[in-house]
Design an enzyme around this catalytic site. Sequence first.
Site, PDB file in Angstrom:
ATOM      1  N   ASN A 257      -8.143  -1.441 -10.359  1.00 39.89           N
ATOM      2  CA  ASN A 257      -8.944  -0.323 -10.864  1.00 39.89           C
ATOM      3  C   ASN A 257      -8.104   0.834 -11.406  1.00 39.89           C
ATOM      4  O   ASN A 257      -8.528   1.981 -11.438  1.00 39.89           O
ATOM      5  CB  ASN A 257      -9.951   0.141  -9.800  1.00 39.89           C
ATOM      6  CG  ASN A 257      -9.280   0.587  -8.522  1.00 39.89           C
ATOM      7  OD1 ASN A 257      -8.053   0.594  -8.418  1.00 39.89           O
ATOM      8  ND2 ASN A 257     -10.073   0.994  -7.548  1.00 39.89           N
TER       9      ASN A 257
ATOM     10  N   LYS B 181      -1.758   2.341 -11.621  1.00 40.19           N
ATOM     11  CA  LYS B 181      -1.551   1.056 -10.936  1.00 40.19           C
ATOM     12  C   LYS B 181      -1.038  -0.022 -11.906  1.00 40.19           C
ATOM     13  O   LYS B 181      -1.099   0.140 -13.125  1.00 40.19           O
ATOM     14  CB  LYS B 181      -2.865   0.631 -10.272  1.00 40.19           C
ATOM     15  CG  LYS B 181      -3.312   1.565  -9.132  1.00 40.19           C
ATOM     16  CD  LYS B 181      -4.580   1.032  -8.465  1.00 40.19           C
ATOM     17  CE  LYS B 181      -4.975   1.847  -7.251  1.00 40.19           C
ATOM     18  NZ  LYS B 181      -6.161   1.259  -6.566  1.00 40.19           N
TER      19      LYS B 181
ATOM     20  N   TYR C 299      -0.603   1.718   2.079  1.00 36.83           N
ATOM     21  CA  TYR C 299      -2.027   1.449   2.338  1.00 36.83           C
ATOM     22  C   TYR C 299      -2.297   1.082   3.799  1.00 36.83           C
ATOM     23  O   TYR C 299      -3.300   0.417   4.095  1.00 36.83           O
ATOM     24  CB  TYR C 299      -2.521   0.341   1.413  1.00 36.83           C
ATOM     25  CG  TYR C 299      -2.848   0.821   0.006  1.00 36.83           C
ATOM     26  CD1 TYR C 299      -3.930   1.674  -0.232  1.00 36.83           C
ATOM     27  CD2 TYR C 299      -2.092   0.425  -1.088  1.00 36.83           C
ATOM     28  CE1 TYR C 299      -4.240   2.122  -1.508  1.00 36.83           C
ATOM     29  CE2 TYR C 299      -2.397   0.860  -2.385  1.00 36.83           C
ATOM     30  CZ  TYR C 299      -3.479   1.709  -2.580  1.00 36.83           C
ATOM     31  OH  TYR C 299      -3.797   2.136  -3.847  1.00 36.83           O
TER      32      TYR C 299
ATOM     33  N   HIS D  65      -4.949   5.448  -8.598  1.00 31.76           N
ATOM     34  CA  HIS D  65      -5.130   5.893  -7.208  1.00 31.76           C
ATOM     35  C   HIS D  65      -5.111   7.417  -7.188  1.00 31.76           C
ATOM     36  O   HIS D  65      -4.335   8.034  -7.916  1.00 31.76           O
ATOM     37  CB  HIS D  65      -3.990   5.382  -6.325  1.00 31.76           C
ATOM     38  CG  HIS D  65      -3.938   6.073  -4.976  1.00 31.76           C
ATOM     39  ND1 HIS D  65      -4.699   5.650  -3.913  1.00 31.76           N
ATOM     40  CD2 HIS D  65      -3.274   7.191  -4.566  1.00 31.76           C
ATOM     41  CE1 HIS D  65      -4.484   6.473  -2.886  1.00 31.76           C
ATOM     42  NE2 HIS D  65      -3.626   7.410  -3.257  1.00 31.76           N
TER      43      HIS D  65
ATOM     44  N   PHE E  24      -9.626  -6.866   2.351  1.00 30.50           N
ATOM     45  CA  PHE E  24      -8.971  -6.866   1.038  1.00 30.50           C
ATOM     46  C   PHE E  24      -7.502  -6.423   1.094  1.00 30.50           C
ATOM     47  O   PHE E  24      -6.848  -6.309   0.066  1.00 30.50           O
ATOM     48  CB  PHE E  24      -9.751  -5.992   0.041  1.00 30.50           C
ATOM     49  CG  PHE E  24      -9.913  -4.546   0.459  1.00 30.50           C
ATOM     50  CD1 PHE E  24      -8.910  -3.609   0.243  1.00 30.50           C
ATOM     51  CD2 PHE E  24     -11.088  -4.126   1.064  1.00 30.50           C
ATOM     52  CE1 PHE E  24      -9.059  -2.284   0.610  1.00 30.50           C
ATOM     53  CE2 PHE E  24     -11.262  -2.792   1.454  1.00 30.50           C
ATOM     54  CZ  PHE E  24     -10.226  -1.870   1.222  1.00 30.50           C
TER      55      PHE E  24
ATOM     56  N   GLU F 213       1.007  11.376   1.288  1.00 32.05           N
ATOM     57  CA  GLU F 213       1.276  10.437   0.192  1.00 32.05           C
ATOM     58  C   GLU F 213       2.349  10.968  -0.756  1.00 32.05           C
ATOM     59  O   GLU F 213       3.176  10.200  -1.263  1.00 32.05           O
ATOM     60  CB  GLU F 213      -0.021  10.138  -0.564  1.00 32.05           C
ATOM     61  CG  GLU F 213      -1.022   9.355   0.280  1.00 32.05           C
ATOM     62  CD  GLU F 213      -2.322   9.063  -0.439  1.00 32.05           C
ATOM     63  OE1 GLU F 213      -3.193   8.434   0.179  1.00 32.05           O
ATOM     64  OE2 GLU F 213      -2.484   9.459  -1.627  1.00 32.05           O
TER      65      GLU F 213
HETATM   66  P1  IDP Z   1     -10.050   4.525  -3.538  1.00 37.77           P
HETATM   67  O1  IDP Z   1      -8.840   3.988  -4.281  1.00 37.77           O
HETATM   68  O2  IDP Z   1     -11.184   4.834  -4.466  1.00 37.77           O
HETATM   69  O3  IDP Z   1      -9.710   5.670  -2.612  1.00 37.77           O
HETATM   70  P2  IDP Z   1     -10.166   2.854  -1.148  1.00 37.77           P
HETATM   71  O4  IDP Z   1     -11.416   2.546  -0.389  1.00 37.77           O
HETATM   72  O5  IDP Z   1      -9.201   3.806  -0.527  1.00 37.77           O
HETATM   73  O6  IDP Z   1     -10.592   3.319  -2.621  1.00 37.77           O
HETATM   74  O7  IDP Z   1      -9.439   1.462  -1.411  1.00 37.77           O
HETATM   75  C1  IDP Z   1      -8.117   1.422  -1.872  1.00 37.77           C
HETATM   76  C2  IDP Z   1      -8.027   0.411  -2.992  1.00 37.77           C
HETATM   77  O8  IDP Z   1      -8.275  -0.902  -2.459  1.00 37.77           O
HETATM   78  C3  IDP Z   1      -9.053   0.552  -4.104  1.00 37.77           C
HETATM   79  O9  IDP Z   1      -8.696   1.505  -5.079  1.00 37.77           O
HETATM   80  C4  IDP Z   1      -9.084  -0.838  -4.684  1.00 37.77           C
HETATM   81  O10 IDP Z   1      -7.932  -1.071  -5.511  1.00 37.77           O
HETATM   82  C5  IDP Z   1      -8.949  -1.685  -3.433  1.00 37.77           C
HETATM   83  N1  IDP Z   1     -10.265  -2.061  -2.858  1.00 37.77           N
HETATM   84  C6  IDP Z   1     -11.133  -1.268  -2.217  1.00 37.77           C
HETATM   85  N2  IDP Z   1     -12.212  -1.913  -1.782  1.00 37.77           N
HETATM   86  C7  IDP Z   1     -12.013  -3.214  -2.127  1.00 37.77           C
HETATM   87  C8  IDP Z   1     -12.795  -4.401  -1.942  1.00 37.77           C
HETATM   88  O11 IDP Z   1     -13.886  -4.405  -1.357  1.00 37.77           O
HETATM   89  N3  IDP Z   1     -12.257  -5.551  -2.458  1.00 37.77           N
HETATM   90  C9  IDP Z   1     -11.047  -5.578  -3.086  1.00 37.77           C
HETATM   91  N4  IDP Z   1     -10.285  -4.465  -3.293  1.00 37.77           N
HETATM   92  C10 IDP Z   1     -10.761  -3.299  -2.820  1.00 37.77           C
HETATM   93 MG    MG Z   2      -8.468   5.710  -0.927  1.00 43.94          MG
END
Ligand code: IDP
Ligand code: MG
Length: 147
Positions: free
Chosen positions: A121, A18, A58, A124, A66, A135
């Site tokens: 984070n 990312k 997404y 992905h 978010f 994807e």
């Molecule tokens: P993942 O990447 O671990 O699969 P997902 O729930 O699919 O997590 O969420 C996609 C991305 O959205 C996350 O990697 C993170 O960057 C962002 N994200 C997820 N939950 C939150 C939140 O509660 N606040 C802000 N960003 C979030």
């Molecule tokens: Mg995810």
Amino acid sequence: MSEYVHRAKKIVTLSMIKPDATQRNLTGDINARIEKAGLRIIAQKRLWLTKPQAEEFYAVHSERPFFEELTQYMSSGPVVAQVLEAEDAVNAYRKLMGATNPKEAEEGTLRKDFALSLTQNSVHGSDSRENALVEISFFFSRMELVG
Ligand code: IDP
Ligand code: MG
């Protein structure tokens, strides 16, 4: 769909390094960790997603609070999209990435070691084999999966 990944010998998953990580020159470090974990990078490209492309990728999260922050962030700089191959690639990469929230990620995971925040984070990874194929086809053509 299995025809799509005819060049892959095992399970495949879609990874993205990312913008927070490409910004900090972490692509090489993350790739080294991916390879050390036994995953093979069978396709890779660096690209800068537009906001509409990030929203499409997404789309499953479009109703989440978010979504705007996430898609702004994902279109704020380059990403490295990759296809990873391994016996159990989807689960192996989710394990290597660690929990979505870096505060909850286990020691030795990519998010524990590199992530800046819940949104930023660093990586992905697809969450199922089915989603992995969707994807992968978002970023790569069959010809670009080179084993
Ligand atoms: P993942 O990447 O671990 O699969 P997902 O729930 O699919 O997590 O969420 C996609 C991305 O959205 C996350 O990697 C993170 O960057 C962002 N994200 C997820 N939950 C939150 C939140 O509660 N606040 C802000 N960003 C979030
Ligand atoms: Mg995810």
